[in-house]
Design an enzyme around this catalytic site. Structure first.
Site, mmCIF file in Angstrom:
data_model
loop_
_atom_site.group_PDB
_atom_site.id
_atom_site.type_symbol
_atom_site.label_atom_id
_atom_site.label_comp_id
_atom_site.label_asym_id
_atom_site.label_seq_id
_atom_site.Cartn_x
_atom_site.Cartn_y
_atom_site.Cartn_z
ATOM 1 N N MET A 68 5.591 -30.450 22.929
ATOM 2 C CA MET A 68 6.797 -31.053 22.357
ATOM 3 C C MET A 68 7.842 -29.999 22.010
ATOM 4 O O MET A 68 9.009 -30.135 22.369
ATOM 5 C CB MET A 68 6.439 -31.880 21.112
ATOM 6 C CG MET A 68 5.516 -33.031 21.376
ATOM 7 S SD MET A 68 6.129 -34.161 22.647
ATOM 8 C CE MET A 68 7.445 -34.977 21.786
ATOM 9 N N GLU A 85 -0.551 -31.305 14.664
ATOM 10 C CA GLU A 85 -0.498 -32.481 13.784
ATOM 11 C C GLU A 85 -1.551 -32.353 12.679
ATOM 12 O O GLU A 85 -2.604 -33.010 12.711
ATOM 13 C CB GLU A 85 -0.720 -33.753 14.644
ATOM 14 C CG GLU A 85 -0.544 -35.071 13.922
ATOM 15 C CD GLU A 85 0.910 -35.445 13.633
ATOM 16 O OE1 GLU A 85 1.799 -34.599 13.823
ATOM 17 O OE2 GLU A 85 1.134 -36.581 13.211
ATOM 18 N N LYS A 135 1.378 -28.314 8.546
ATOM 19 C CA LYS A 135 2.794 -28.702 8.562
ATOM 20 C C LYS A 135 3.419 -28.450 7.195
ATOM 21 O O LYS A 135 4.521 -27.907 7.098
ATOM 22 C CB LYS A 135 2.940 -30.181 8.934
ATOM 23 C CG LYS A 135 2.852 -30.429 10.445
ATOM 24 C CD LYS A 135 3.366 -31.819 10.782
ATOM 25 C CE LYS A 135 3.073 -32.263 12.197
ATOM 26 N NZ LYS A 135 3.760 -31.567 13.260
ATOM 27 N N SER A 160 3.980 -37.370 14.505
ATOM 28 C CA SER A 160 3.868 -38.746 15.013
ATOM 29 C C SER A 160 3.239 -39.658 13.976
ATOM 30 O O SER A 160 3.375 -40.873 14.076
ATOM 31 C CB SER A 160 3.002 -38.821 16.265
ATOM 32 O OG SER A 160 2.863 -37.614 16.900
ATOM 33 N N HIS A 162 11.527 -37.772 15.575
ATOM 34 C CA HIS A 162 10.367 -38.049 16.420
ATOM 35 C C HIS A 162 10.784 -38.213 17.882
ATOM 36 O O HIS A 162 11.389 -39.226 18.256
ATOM 37 C CB HIS A 162 9.673 -39.319 15.895
ATOM 38 C CG HIS A 162 8.374 -39.623 16.575
ATOM 39 N ND1 HIS A 162 7.860 -40.893 16.668
ATOM 40 C CD2 HIS A 162 7.479 -38.824 17.199
ATOM 41 C CE1 HIS A 162 6.718 -40.854 17.321
ATOM 42 N NE2 HIS A 162 6.466 -39.611 17.645
ATOM 43 N N GLU A 197 13.367 -41.175 17.331
ATOM 44 C CA GLU A 197 13.348 -41.928 16.076
ATOM 45 C C GLU A 197 13.763 -40.966 14.971
ATOM 46 O O GLU A 197 13.108 -39.930 14.786
ATOM 47 C CB GLU A 197 11.927 -42.397 15.756
ATOM 48 C CG GLU A 197 11.523 -43.703 16.376
ATOM 49 C CD GLU A 197 10.119 -44.114 15.904
ATOM 50 O OE1 GLU A 197 10.018 -45.100 15.174
ATOM 51 O OE2 GLU A 197 9.144 -43.458 16.284
ATOM 52 N N ASN A 202 5.281 -46.419 16.985
ATOM 53 C CA ASN A 202 3.817 -46.418 16.975
ATOM 54 C C ASN A 202 3.252 -47.549 16.123
ATOM 55 O O ASN A 202 2.175 -48.070 16.399
ATOM 56 C CB ASN A 202 3.287 -45.066 16.496
ATOM 57 C CG ASN A 202 3.388 -44.027 17.598
ATOM 58 O OD1 ASN A 202 3.430 -44.369 18.783
ATOM 59 N ND2 ASN A 202 3.458 -42.763 17.231
ATOM 60 N N TYR A 237 13.326 -47.610 25.204
ATOM 61 C CA TYR A 237 13.541 -46.167 25.369
ATOM 62 C C TYR A 237 12.321 -45.323 24.995
ATOM 63 O O TYR A 237 12.148 -44.224 25.496
ATOM 64 C CB TYR A 237 14.732 -45.710 24.525
ATOM 65 C CG TYR A 237 16.078 -46.123 25.088
ATOM 66 C CD1 TYR A 237 16.235 -46.376 26.439
ATOM 67 C CD2 TYR A 237 17.188 -46.233 24.267
ATOM 68 C CE1 TYR A 237 17.461 -46.735 26.955
ATOM 69 C CE2 TYR A 237 18.425 -46.591 24.777
ATOM 70 C CZ TYR A 237 18.557 -46.845 26.119
ATOM 71 O OH TYR A 237 19.780 -47.193 26.632
HETATM 72 P P1 NAD Z 1 0.709 -28.624 20.965
HETATM 73 O O1 NAD Z 1 -0.674 -28.383 20.529
HETATM 74 O O2 NAD Z 1 1.019 -28.666 22.421
HETATM 75 O O3 NAD Z 1 1.665 -27.523 20.319
HETATM 76 C C1 NAD Z 1 1.606 -27.094 19.004
HETATM 77 C C2 NAD Z 1 2.117 -25.652 18.966
HETATM 78 O O4 NAD Z 1 2.288 -25.274 17.611
HETATM 79 C C3 NAD Z 1 1.155 -24.650 19.592
HETATM 80 O O5 NAD Z 1 1.842 -23.877 20.551
HETATM 81 C C4 NAD Z 1 0.730 -23.783 18.411
HETATM 82 O O6 NAD Z 1 0.501 -22.435 18.773
HETATM 83 C C5 NAD Z 1 1.918 -23.925 17.511
HETATM 84 N N1 NAD Z 1 1.688 -23.620 16.106
HETATM 85 C C6 NAD Z 1 0.602 -23.855 15.361
HETATM 86 N N2 NAD Z 1 0.800 -23.402 14.099
HETATM 87 C C7 NAD Z 1 2.045 -22.866 14.073
HETATM 88 C C8 NAD Z 1 2.829 -22.237 13.061
HETATM 89 N N3 NAD Z 1 2.344 -22.033 11.845
HETATM 90 N N4 NAD Z 1 4.073 -21.834 13.388
HETATM 91 C C9 NAD Z 1 4.559 -22.023 14.622
HETATM 92 N N5 NAD Z 1 3.843 -22.582 15.610
HETATM 93 C C10 NAD Z 1 2.607 -23.012 15.338
HETATM 94 O O7 NAD Z 1 1.141 -29.969 20.245
HETATM 95 P P2 NAD Z 1 2.267 -31.014 20.655
HETATM 96 O O8 NAD Z 1 1.678 -32.063 21.498
HETATM 97 O O9 NAD Z 1 3.467 -30.290 21.132
HETATM 98 O O10 NAD Z 1 2.575 -31.700 19.256
HETATM 99 C C11 NAD Z 1 3.383 -31.077 18.270
HETATM 100 C C12 NAD Z 1 3.825 -32.125 17.270
HETATM 101 O O11 NAD Z 1 4.537 -33.146 17.929
HETATM 102 C C13 NAD Z 1 2.688 -32.824 16.553
HETATM 103 O O12 NAD Z 1 3.091 -33.080 15.238
HETATM 104 C C14 NAD Z 1 2.525 -34.115 17.313
HETATM 105 O O13 NAD Z 1 1.975 -35.145 16.538
HETATM 106 C C15 NAD Z 1 3.971 -34.406 17.644
HETATM 107 N N6 NAD Z 1 4.178 -35.290 18.795
HETATM 108 C C16 NAD Z 1 3.430 -35.152 19.917
HETATM 109 C C17 NAD Z 1 3.660 -35.987 21.009
HETATM 110 C C18 NAD Z 1 2.867 -35.842 22.284
HETATM 111 O O14 NAD Z 1 2.850 -36.776 23.077
HETATM 112 N N7 NAD Z 1 2.242 -34.698 22.530
HETATM 113 C C19 NAD Z 1 4.655 -36.963 20.933
HETATM 114 C C20 NAD Z 1 5.427 -37.049 19.774
HETATM 115 C C21 NAD Z 1 5.175 -36.216 18.715
#
Ligand code: NAD
Length: 716
Positions: free
Chosen positions: A325, A403, A408, A430, A451, A463, A501, A661
């Protein structure tokens, strides 16, 4: 002055030559009822004018004419089909009147000449355009076909094959492209437009150009022999069926109308177009697609207003986390001109993030949407970093780390301390409550949810989640930033699952119950894809979302709505997760994923899934398509209604657009609330009541019942 109204201005430019200008008082020229009436009055005067030698149609605004006034459509289309035919004929007769002026005519085009605007230009003998022109017939995008003679004149000017391509795709074209098709006679610089039109018109008046011959082509049958016609129309129908499919009737009807009218003169062909237009105007798809257009305008209008009121302009952004993301968000921000710092704790993640951005930009270059210099500029505006120091100075920060509420919470607190007092902090979580994340912050008024959906570069929705302490200035700035990123922002209030969601999980629960009752999951997918029109059925979607993510989300939803969304015993989602079947991400979920001979990903039924499900589900049972659709859609519609009633989402329009969307809800159905309107609210209540024994997610709210009893709808 010959005629002047709020919409047009018609006057002699020099002896014998009339300048007929579209000059709306509003921001753009469009064909509403009043403009059509004004055109008729002016044309009647010109027909009676013995001194007339030639007419230039042009515009006093930046654009020629953007099309018909779509805000008038839905109320007009409530009339019966039999009344719509004479209604559209009366309008198209005015276009004939323009074409039948007893003198040569030319149109001077600039900016948009779309829909009715394009069709007006087709009535003229000559078309000259400046380089700003975009011309086309986008009616199919509203579930309609051209209704002011577009299906009659365009094929006779540029040939049936080309016209069918223009009309069935609805794409617009530049002046140069349109000239290559033979639609436009000359392309000139903007400052030379009207002079060029005048000079060409004077040549026609002087007999140097044979305008009568040019006009005659439009009044006669199409020049196609039988073999050419068969080839042409059969190919067009095959292409349309493959691209549009059965849920979108407009392009196919446009082709068959052009085909049936091929051997007819203008009057015969126009009668067929009038009938076809009226028929399409009465389809559910047209109602839904016109509704979508209007809803989209509402969202764009709100974003524009936000950009005007936002006190904080976002000039520099930062993204925390360079994963799926974060990488996508950084790419999108940079692409749309907002430089961005991309921070992660792992070098490898930064490399992957930059690699992904480079790959996506490379595709833009391949498609000629960006040149190499543009690509280099975008890449240079993403600063990968391992240090929080570089986040200082950002106007907005989007947190997209793993997540995990503890991580966070810590990340947000640490970064907040580095930022300016008026900087905005957002989270792409999410599932974690925005209010709970705000609880540890010193400036919760500057914090909200932002979001995005995966993949960020493709999914239009963002969102924007307002927490209880979020200020309206923060909301406005985040909405404006999302819009600047080319996204469609919808503001929602904080609750478990937020809006999208929250509505998706009851749908998944409906699916899980069906499977537990013995339904074949692949059959459910097939019905929801082929019949209902979702891009992916629920099992496939769960595999794409990831069953680990979905499993975790069901916990959050169950905690948030303990009675309605309590965890199911033997939930197939939990069973998949516990068997390490996470979906596409590890190659096995409901389906097994592999690559075909060409390296393209493919999915197959996996016997292991069947035996796993056999262990938890009841005996196999056949369900009808209607049963399947009702059992998954009723919970989704009910939850959407609850979100609207609770003010989680502000309007029915935004609720519908959010699901289109964010989830890819079938656009031809217009969204869950438009769908409920289409089947009729009292029918929906009766349908839901039939399944009410299956659980609370099937039970309609009291307000829905009252609305149904009072004959109300969600949309006017
Ligand atoms: P991901 O695991 O691909 O990426 C997370 C990244 O965060 C990793 O590169 C990790 O090294 C980094 N990270 C961890 N701790 C950190 C810190 N202290 N400082 C900076 N970077 C740090 O995860 P993702 O799928 O990209 O999801 C990220 C967020 O987006 C989550 O909250 C998830 O719920 C939300 N989200 C995901 C999706 C999806 O479909 N993947 C959709 C909407 C929202």
């Amino acid at each position: 002055m010959i005629y002047q109204s709020d919409n047009i201005s018609v006057a002699y430019l020099k002896p014998g030559i009339v300048r007929f200008a579209f000059s709306a008082q509003g921001s753009v020229n469009k064909f509403d009822q009043q403009t059509l009436t004004d055109c008729k009055t002016a044309l009647d005067l010109l027909h009676a004018d013995k001194a007339l030698k030639g007419v230039i149609f042009c515009s006093d605004k930046d654009a020629f004419i953007v099309g018909a006034d779509i805000t008038e459509f839905l109320s007009t289309f409530l009339r019966p089909e039999a009344e719509l035919i004479p209604w559209i004929k009366q309008a198209s007769d005015i276009f004939d009147l323009a074409e039948d002026l007893p003198v040569p005519t030319i149109v001077a085009l600039k900016g948009f000449a779309l829909g009715g605007g394009c069709e007006w230009s087709l009535t003229a003998d000559y078309r000259v355009a400046d380089t700003t022109t975009r011309i086309g017939l986008p009616e199919v995008k509203l579930g309609l076909m051209p209704g002011f003679g577009g299906t009659v004149r365009l094929p006779r000017i540029i040939g049936a094959d080309n016209a069918m391509e223009w009309i069935t795709t609805g794409k617009d074209h530049s002046a140069d492209q349109a000239q290559k098709f033979g639609l436009i006679d000359a392309v000139v610089a903007p400052e030379k437009l009207e002079a060029a039109a005048l000079s060409m018109l004077e040549d026609a008046i002087a007999g140097k150009l044979d305008w009568r011959k040019k006009r005659a082509v439009k009044l006669q049958p199409l020049k196609l022999n039988k073999t050419e016609a068969t080839m042409s129309f059969t190919t067009a129908k095959g292409m349309v069926f493959a691209n549009a499919g059965k849920h979108y009737p407009a392009p196919m009807l446009a082709v068959s109308t052009i085909e049936a009218a091929a051997g007819l003169d203008r009057a015969g062909a126009m009668a067929l177009e009038n009938a076809g237009f009226a028929k399409l105007a009465k389809t559910d798809a047209a109602t839904a697609q016109i509704g979508l257009f209007l809803n989209d305008q509402l969202i764009k209008g709100k974003a524009k207003k936000a950009a005007k009121t936002a006190t904080k302009a976002v000039k520099k952004a930062a993204v925390l986390g360079a994963g799926i993301m974060g990488g996508g968000i950084a790419y999108q921000s940079a692409l749309k001109g907002v430089p961005v710092v991309m921070k992660d704790i792992a070098d490898k993640a930064l490399e992957l993030g930059m690699g992904e951005a480079t790959k996506l930009l490379g595709k833009q270059v391949e498609r000629n949407k960006l040149d190499a210099i543009g690509m280099a500029k975008v890449i240079a505006s993403i600063t990968p970093t391992l240090s929080n120091e570089n986040v200082k100075g950002a106007d907005i920060v989007v947190e997209a780390v793993v997540e995990n509420p503890k991580i966070k919470g810590a990340v947000l607190k640490e970064v907040e301390a580095l930022l300016a007092d008026d900087a905005i902090l957002t989270s792409n979580t999410s599932t974690i409550s925005i209010d709970s994340l705000a609880a540890n912050l010193s400036r919760p008024q500057n914090f909200c949810g932002m979001h995005f959906f995966n993949p960020v570069h493709r999914m239009p929705l963002v969102e924007v989640i307002r927490g209880k302490d979020t200020s309206e200035e923060t909301v406005a700035a985040v909405v404006a930033y999302a819009a600047k990123m080319g996204k469609s922002p919808i503001v929602v209030n904080d609750c478990p699952g937020f809006f999208v969601n929250r509505v998706l999980f009851p749908y998944f629960a409906g699916f899980s119950k069906l499977v537990l009752d013995g339904a074949d999951f692949a059959q459910v997918d097939k019905v929801m894809e082929k019949q209902f029109g979702w891009p992916m059925g629920p099992a496939y979607l769960l595999d794409v979302v990831g069953l680990d993510t979905a499993y975790h989300c069901t916990d959050v939803m169950a905690a948030g709505f303990p009675t309605r969304m309590a965890k199911l015993d033997n939930d197939p989602v939990a069973a998949m997760y516990k068997a390490d079947r996470y979906g596409q991400k590890n190659g096995v979920g409901f389906y097994a994923y592999s690559k075909d001979a060409k390296g393209k990903p493919k999915k197959d039924i996996d016997p292991a899934t069947l035996s796993l499900l056999a262990g938890i589900a009841g005996d196999k049972q056949e369900f009808s398509s209607e049963d399947i659709i009702a059992r998954v859609m009723v919970p989704m519609i009910n939850e959407t209604i609850r979100c609207l009633e609770e003010g989680i989402v502000a309007s029915a329009a935004e609720a519908d657009m959010g699901l289109i969307y964010g989830l890819g809800f079938p656009p031809f159905r217009g969204g869950p609330l438009r769908y409920a309107d289409t089947i009729g609210l009292s029918n929906f209540v009766a349908l839901a009541d039939k399944y009410a024994h299956l659980g609370e997610i099937y039970q309609v709210t009291d307000k829905t019942r009252a609305m149904a009893a009072a004959g109300q709808r969600f949309f006017p």
